[in-house]
Design an enzyme around this catalytic site. Structure first.
Site, PDB file in Angstrom:
ATOM      1  N   GLU A  64       0.767  -1.085   0.066  1.00  0.00           N
ATOM      2  CA  GLU A  64      -0.076   0.076  -0.013  1.00  0.00           C
ATOM      3  C   GLU A  64       0.937   1.403  -0.020  1.00  0.00           C
ATOM      4  O   GLU A  64       1.822   1.294   0.806  1.00  0.00           O
ATOM      5  CB  GLU A  64      -0.813   0.056   1.238  1.00  0.00           C
ATOM      6  CG  GLU A  64      -1.892   1.067   1.203  1.00  0.00           C
ATOM      7  CD  GLU A  64      -3.103   1.233   2.447  1.00  0.00           C
ATOM      8  OE1 GLU A  64      -2.353   0.762   3.406  1.00  0.00           O
ATOM      9  OE2 GLU A  64      -3.784   1.761   2.342  1.00  0.00           O
ATOM     10  N   CYS A  96      -5.750  -2.888   2.318  1.00  0.00           N
ATOM     11  CA  CYS A  96      -5.428  -2.674   3.876  1.00  0.00           C
ATOM     12  C   CYS A  96      -6.806  -2.599   4.762  1.00  0.00           C
ATOM     13  O   CYS A  96      -7.396  -3.821   5.032  1.00  0.00           O
ATOM     14  CB  CYS A  96      -4.734  -1.319   4.219  1.00  0.00           C
ATOM     15  SG  CYS A  96      -3.867  -1.519   5.642  1.00  0.00           S
ATOM     16  N   LYS A 123     -10.068   2.347  -2.341  1.00  0.00           N
ATOM     17  CA  LYS A 123     -10.326   1.911  -1.177  1.00  0.00           C
ATOM     18  C   LYS A 123     -11.776   2.448  -0.420  1.00  0.00           C
ATOM     19  O   LYS A 123     -12.001   3.563  -0.331  1.00  0.00           O
ATOM     20  CB  LYS A 123      -8.991   2.325  -0.089  1.00  0.00           C
ATOM     21  CG  LYS A 123      -9.338   1.676   1.437  1.00  0.00           C
ATOM     22  CD  LYS A 123      -7.758   2.141   1.946  1.00  0.00           C
ATOM     23  CE  LYS A 123      -7.682   1.459   3.331  1.00  0.00           C
ATOM     24  NZ  LYS A 123      -6.413   1.875   4.070  1.00  0.00           N
TER      25      LYS A 123
END
Lengths: 294, 294
Positions: B43, B153, B116
């Site tokens: 990331e 994540c 995300k």
């Protein structure tokens, strides 16, 4: 502080209902003596795992609710002043059966029941023949020791079930189960399956910041039809904390009664550092209500 | 047979963007030379983990799509004829930024992007300041090496995200991540967090019968505000198979480029023995679209 002492009762089951019930009752007494306030029994603890074969005669094992078997466990809960999670083969009506967890209060009353929602059907686990899928939804059961998210066995593979119990305020996730090795599986596959079973339930603990209590049966039960070589139930009942940390694991190959203290308040602490509920994208989850997104 | 060679690129990041990109490019070349057809970066691999502090200057790290940084990675994908999963700080408009995985095809074209969806905000992880939550949904990205379920994540803590990717036909779950120890946490807590992170992602593999590729950054990055003692990113990038079995785990404290062969077809075999999709109770999951069931 909101500690709760949970008794796990893992044992073998044979072909005599009265003997199976006696085994459970003795272990309940042992757990209560050791201080348990909540006792959890394994899946279908009154019988052998009948679902290895599809036979109409096996419906004889089923119990009405209320009924004699229910009464027996109600009295045990009252006698020991414990909350008791049982797992019964429920006869609801002629031709209508469920795999049902009945939860008893300390006074012997029924606190609530949960009917297994996800029903498996695999060789040696022919549950769809016996059990109508539950129609009570994913509703936690309120008791004097807390709001219990009781689910059953195959439910343990579904993150949706754990999440729904957590969103409804469950303080513990509880899984009575009956799972084991198909004897002909090679050892590496057996190990992968056991690890998968632990991983996914530890995952439910993590995702929801909840302790998990999983009680599994142990012992070998033959397949009397001869189609498979029978099931070695893998025991290994366990308790995980709200970060998925293993607090206790029972042995694989023998009966085990154990009382474990769980700090329910750790959910508060863990959900403060990992506030997953805050960030769920409920605006983008509609696909979860679909069978498949094709 | 449908094996795929996946390259994982775990490294440290410093304060020079060009050096960070050079590190990634060198590792991409190494992985490609070792046979990788798909390379996954960690990331926000172009920068230090800027979210340790809320500072408007940090928006200078952001890149437009398309733009120079995108062009650099597009060329790397084309040069090595690999599918490449990058993780960029996307500047979409003045005052509008996302944490975005851009996936490149072997010819350097953009196969797709994922923004995300779940954005954390904790001390030292102030992502809500920087990143607008994604608005592209949970859509897998079709590439020449398969349909990729790319998540990022914090998404890794949400079973909903993995499930939606799986229901939409993803063949791999891929998580670029940046997570580590808060230095002042005691060792037992650090271990619980690491285990929880592994458990929940292994759980996604199991629940969905999908391999999981997780690439995490390594190294210590100080908190230049002095509020915390900085983050030791815990590396330990890993690959799990569709029963959650660990196929590879990188070391914790150093850079690592590794190519792992994954048999995508095992999903077919595992989903035959564990047909969880068959039994989902989509009639009873409506509560998943609620914030809380109170």
């Amino acid at each position: 502080m909101s500690n709760i002492k949970v008794g796990l009762v893992q044992h073998t089951c044979g072909s005599q209902k009265s003997a199976n019930i006696s085994d459970s009752l003795a272990a309940i007494a042992e757990a209560a003596t050791a201080g348990a306030e909540l006792v959890v029994l394994q899946e279908l603890h009154c019988s052998p795992y009948i679902c290895q074969v599809e036979e109409v005669e096996q419906f004889d094992w089923a119990d009405p609710i209320p009924g004699l078997t229910v009464q027996t466990f109600a009295e045990a809960a009252k006698r020991h002043e414990i909350v008791l999670v049982t797992s019964l083969f429920e006869k609801r009506a002629p031709g209508l059966y469920h795999n049902t967890a009945v939860v008893f209060e300390k006074d012997g009353s029924i606190a609530g029941k949960y009917r297994k929602m996800h029903i498996p059907d695999d060789p040696a686990y022919y549950e769809k023949f016996y059990f109508t899928p539950g129609d009570l939804g994913f509703e936690p059961i309120d008791t004097s020791v807390g709001r219990l998210g009781v689910l059953i066995c195959w439910d343990q593979w579904y993150p949706e079930a754990a999440r729904l119990m957590a969103l409804a305020g469950a303080e513990l996730l509880i899984y009575p189960t009956a799972i084991g090795y198909e004897t002909t599986d090679e050892e590496a596959e057996q190990q992968r399956q056991l690890d998968a079973w632990r991983s996914i339930q530890r995952g439910h603990a993590v995702a929801n910041g909840l302790p998990v209590v999983c009680v599994n049966r142990t012992g070998f039960e033959p397949d009397w039809s001869g189609q498979t070589k029978g099931i070695h139930f893998w025991g290994r009942s366990f308790v995980a904390g709200p970060q998925g940390e293993i607090l206790f694991e029972a042995p694989q190959d023998r009966a085990c009664t154990k009382v474990i203290e769980i700090d329910k308040d750790r959910t508060e602490a863990v959900r403060r550092i990992w506030p997953f509920f805050r960030d769920r994208r409920i605006d983008a989850y509609q696909g979860l209500l679909k069978r498949y997104l094709d």
